[in-house]
Enzyme design. Structure first.
Site: not given
Ligand SMILES: [Zn+2]
Length: 431
Positions: A57, A152, A210, A213, A59, A315, A309
């Site tokens: 996982h 997203q 996802h 979350e 990005h 983030w 992630d």
């Molecule tokens: Zn993610």
């Protein structure tokens, strides 16, 4: 005749003093002692030799964009999404590819040779998709990059996302993503799970969403994901990522949910670093950890992979490309401190994640690809504790990265000499 023999290897399953013979990029022998000729011999000196790390996982389109256009002040998932939305119109294919290449260099140096990356399809220009497809081809000789079409800003919530997601799949993105907890309503979240599973079934693709979350214990899209997995015959092809609401759920409900997840054959992907950073933000004290129920899932027979992630993006301002950081955090946050627990978590960043990605030829058996990492540690538990140097990273039998062993020298009278990073007395054992 071998191209390469690795001698004196310690393997993740506990076998010691093993030799691994490699010919034409494939493992052709694993034995106590191989007495054959070889073009090259590497002495592992009883260090751990493992198959490469796999990040299930990530990005890749956002990585290394920290500070663009500004920092995430609140530190929340939602400000991160808003920040990414500000950055998105300015993204160029070239910059995305260059950032991705730099990150993949780092990944390879850490023995990370396979990554599943979600790719944002919210911008109808799909510059992110073009860039990640180009990157996938560029890194293919040394790193497997798998791409997920990720809406997203919501599959229903974001105008144009439904069409963009299908276009991304037509362009060559191979997995269907989703974000049901970010849709406007619970009902639209549920409907998005159903619609996205139908797309995957129609096209014969895998699903990785996802999912939940959030710290909201009533966010239960994972239940729908499990049910739709069975309805559409997607067993073994679906993963739920994050699943952090499960941390806060009522235990009675979870006692029903876990068997349902196991029955569906879905996998769970937890991201302990980012979950520890983003979840529990609305709590004062005590603060929830916001990590999904890893030990309970493993006990229920649900395959669990661990991912990063994010690395240096809107983030998460941390990250090193090292899946052992992820496993190390999981040890703490999930209170999995025994040797057996740590060995299980090592599997979660190697073999389990490889299985979730469906990687062919992954592993240490004869006939597998000769993709290997030699770590400066004796076993998986020590590797998670020390996060040691990746002495050699091998892809299809070729050494593609090397790191010098860590070596500290003391200059203290009476204590002069080298410091053993593991710091045990000779022969000290535990389990
Ligand atoms: Zn993610």
């Amino acid at each position: 005749m071998f191209d390469l023999i690795i001698r004196n290897a310690s393997l993740p399953d506990g076998r010691r003093n093993m030799d691994i013979g490699i010919a034409k990029g494939v493992i052709t022998a694993v034995d106590q002692s191989i007495s054959s000729e070889a073009g090259q011999i590497l002495d592992a000196v009883e260090n751990l030799v493992a198959p490469p790390f796999v990040d299930p996982h990530f990005h890749m389109d956002a990585t290394l964009s920290l500070g663009m256009p500004r920092m995430n002040v609140s530190g929340t998932l939602l400000e991160g999404i808003a920040l990414w939305g500000e950055l998105r119109p300015t993204l160029t294919r070239e910059a995305l590819v260059q950032r991705g290449l730099r990150y993949c260099d780092l990944a390879v140096s850490k023995g990370l040779l396979a990554v599943r990356s979600h790719v944002d399809v919210s911008d109808p220009r799909l510059v992110t998709v073009e860039a990640m497809l180009e990157l996938r081809d560029l890194v293919a000789p040394y790193l497997d990059l798998q791409l997920v079409a990720f809406p997203q800003d919501g599959y229903y919530r974001s105008p144009g996302a439904q069409a963009s997601l299908v276009r991304a799949l037509d362009m060559g993105v191979e997995i269907v993503g989703g974000i049901p907890h970010f849709e406007r309503t619970m009902e639209e979240g549920r409907a998005s799970v159903e619609a996205l599973c139908r797309i995957a079934a129609d096209r014969g693709l895998m699903v990785d969403m996802h999912c939940d979350e959030t710290d909201d214990p009533m966010s239960r899209h994972v239940e729908t994901l499990a049910a739709q997995t069975m309805r559409f015959g997607l067993q073994g092809r679906v993963a739920g990522s994050h699943l952090t609401s499960m941390h806060s759920m009522d235990n009675y409900y979870v006692s029903k949910l876990l068997p349902l997840m196991a029955e569906s054959g879905m996998a769970a992907i937890s991201n302990p670093l980012i979950n520890m950073m983003l979840q529990g933000r609305h709590d004062t004290y005590p603060k929830r950890r916001g990590l999904t129920r890893i030990p309970q899932m493993i006990e229920a027979g649900i395959p669990v992979g661990l991912g990063q992630d994010c690395v240096m993006d809107p983030w998460y301002s941390m990250g090193t490309g090292d899946l052992l950081d992820v496993a190390n955090m999981a040890v703490h946050a999930s209170q999995m401190g025994s040797v057996a627990d740590k060995t299980t978590l090592f599997d979660a960043v190697t073999v389990n994640s490889a299985r979730i990605l469906g990687l062919d030829g992954y592993g240490l058996e004869v006939g597998c690809n000769a993709d290997l990492v030699i770590l400066q540690a004796r076993d998986p538990a020590e590797a998670i504790r020390l996060r040691p140097a990746r002495l050699h990273v091998i892809r299809r039998g070729q050494i593609i990265a090397q790191t010098a062993p860590s070596l500290s020298v003391l200059n203290i009278p009476g204590r002069a000499g080298h410091v053993d990073p593991a710091c045990f007395a000779p022969g000290q054992k535990f389990d």
